[in-house]
Design an enzyme around this catalytic site. Structure first.
Site, PDB file in Angstrom:
ATOM      1  CB  SER A 295      -0.859   0.004   1.267  1.00  0.00           C
ATOM      2  OG  SER A 295      -0.008   0.110   2.399  1.00  0.00           O
TER       3      SER A 295
ATOM      4  CG  ASP B 126      -3.154  -3.478  -1.847  1.00  0.00           C
ATOM      5  OD1 ASP B 126      -4.100  -3.616  -2.636  1.00  0.00           O
ATOM      6  OD2 ASP B 126      -3.185  -3.883  -0.658  1.00  0.00           O
TER       7      ASP B 126
ATOM      8  CG  ASP C  31      -9.070   2.210  -4.035  1.00  0.00           C
ATOM      9  OD1 ASP C  31     -10.178   2.516  -4.525  1.00  0.00           O
ATOM     10  OD2 ASP C  31      -8.937   1.805  -2.861  1.00  0.00           O
TER      11      ASP C  31
ATOM     12  CD  GLU D  28     -11.947  -1.047  -4.099  1.00  0.00           C
ATOM     13  OE1 GLU D  28     -10.749  -1.301  -3.861  1.00  0.00           O
ATOM     14  OE2 GLU D  28     -12.725  -0.625  -3.233  1.00  0.00           O
TER      15      GLU D  28
ATOM     16  N   GLY E 294      -9.471  -8.086   1.525  1.00  0.00           N
ATOM     17  CA  GLY E 294      -9.926  -8.483   2.860  1.00  0.00           C
ATOM     18  C   GLY E 294      -9.977  -9.994   2.987  1.00  0.00           C
ATOM     19  N   GLY E 295      -8.959 -10.670   2.445  1.00  0.00           N
ATOM     20  CA  GLY E 295      -8.957 -12.138   2.405  1.00  0.00           C
ATOM     21  C   GLY E 295      -8.668 -12.812   3.736  1.00  0.00           C
TER      22      GLY E 295
ATOM     23  CB  ILE F 102      -3.701 -12.630   2.680  1.00  0.00           C
ATOM     24  CG1 ILE F 102      -4.775 -13.509   2.038  1.00  0.00           C
ATOM     25  CG2 ILE F 102      -3.474 -13.029   4.151  1.00  0.00           C
ATOM     26  CD1 ILE F 102      -4.259 -14.815   1.520  1.00  0.00           C
TER      27      ILE F 102
HETATM   28  P1  13P Z   1      -6.766  -8.051   5.036  1.00  0.00           P
HETATM   29  O1  13P Z   1      -5.838  -7.200   5.813  1.00  0.00           O
HETATM   30  O2  13P Z   1      -8.122  -8.040   5.592  1.00  0.00           O
HETATM   31  O3  13P Z   1      -6.218  -9.421   4.826  1.00  0.00           O
HETATM   32  O4  13P Z   1      -6.918  -7.393   3.586  1.00  0.00           O
HETATM   33  C1  13P Z   1      -5.787  -7.223   2.793  1.00  0.00           C
HETATM   34  C2  13P Z   1      -6.120  -6.507   1.549  1.00  0.00           C
HETATM   35  O5  13P Z   1      -7.218  -6.562   1.040  1.00  0.00           O
HETATM   36  C3  13P Z   1      -5.059  -5.713   0.922  1.00  0.00           C
HETATM   37  O6  13P Z   1      -5.487  -5.039  -0.202  1.00  0.00           O
END
Ligand code: 13P
Length: 305
Positions: free
Chosen positions: A68, A103, A124, A154, A226-227, A248
């Site tokens: 990120s 990301d 994004d 997205e 959000g895996g 993740i």
């Molecule tokens: P989590 O932190 O919930 O695993 O999500 C990671 C994510 O989606 C990064 O883009």
């Protein structure tokens, strides 16, 4: 002359770009066709990066290393990250395909990442109007083409908060998703009830009917953000409905922190030379290694390199 030879050293890159540092187009397309998902794991430092690369190599899995903008800032910048990733790939003889991915990037961050060797970018624009998101995505596709990089955008939004980006968790609109897919992006992140960070106990499940509709409208790999913490059966179902890249971050952070907390709370951390960071972090690193291997198995990307 001495000065000239020093100059020559700095003009020539010491590490050439590894052949297997690639964009994520082919790895995600193969996963989409083969009904498995490529793990995208966020990196935070050297320990994270080294552990993930070694685990992916051990399992012969393709891997996407995500950063990120917050993580880029934390680690020093794009050049530091590019140097660290390529250095580790060379030194550790990593042979599996690796993508270095931005990301949740802003438009400016996408440009910087591409200029500094990133092979994949996510723009994004989910906080913008669809029109603005679409117009910027179009520009990102044009720019990424110059660098042969893969593009993720997205639609809708992911719930929760990550590095200051707060999403309301809006379910994506299939028509907007299709318009984005038609721009020539490589994979699409869509809000389907997923949340960054730990899932609250009140959360039930992903919106599979929305995913099905989005996936058949787009015909390209879908990305599940959000895996972390999603039950295995739901991950399996999501993959069967077109999810081919799963992001993740939290689960690795938790595995690392819990192992280190245990080491500290047991009093072990204070014994002998355990103040040495290589000893202090060892349990966290092992916990992350196990988590990455578990995720690779769960996502079905083992032996797909
Ligand atoms: P989590 O932190 O919930 O695993 O999500 C990671 C994510 O989606 C990064 O883009």
């Amino acid at each position: 002359m001495a000065i000239k030879s020093i100059k020559t050293i700095f003009e020539k890159p010491i590490i050439s770009k590894p052949k297997n540092l690639v964009n994520a187009k082919e790895m995600v397309r193969k996963a989409f066709e083969g009904k498995y998902a490529v793990p995208h794991i966020n990196i935070n430092n050297l320990e994270w990066t080294k552990t993930i690369l070694l685990a992916a190599e051990e399992a012969k899995s393709p891997i996407i290393l995500g950063t990120s903008e917050g993580a880029v800032k934390y680690m020093g910048g794009y050049k530091t990250i590019y140097g660290m990733v390529t250095g580790l790939m060379n030194d550790l003889n990593i042979t599996v395909p690796v993508a270095l991915h931005l990301d949740h990037g802003s438009f400016g961050a996408v440009e910087k990442a591409l200029q500094n060797g990133y092979t994949s970018v996510m723009y994004d624009g989910s906080h913008e109007t669809f029109e603005k998101n679409y117009a910027n995505a179009q520009e990102v596709v044009r720019l990424a083409k110059k660098y042969n990089a893969s593009v993720e955008v997205e639609v809708g939004s992911i719930g929760g908060e990550e590095d200051g980006i707060v999403g309301e968790g809006e379910i994506a609109n299939p028509e907007e998703a299709k318009k984005m897919a038609d721009l020539g992006i490589d994979f699409l992140a869509a809000g389907i009830g997923n949340i960054h960070g730990p899932y609250p106990s009140t959360w039930k499940e992903l919106k599979f009917s929305a995913l099905k509709e989005l996936s058949s409208a787009c015909g390209i790999g879908m990305v599940l953000h959000g895996g972390s913490g999603i039950p295995k059966a739901q991950i399996k179902k999501a993959i069967s409905l077109g999810i081919s890249k799963i992001n993740i971050n939290t689960e690795l952070q938790q595995a690392n922190a819990q192992a280190i907390w245990k080491f500290v709370e047991s009093g072990e951390a204070k014994k002998g030379k355990n103040f040495d960071p290589r000893k202090l972090y060892a349990t966290g690193i092992e916990a992350m290694r196990k988590t990455v291997l578990e995720k690779i198995n769960e996502l079905g990307s083992k032996n797909k390199a």
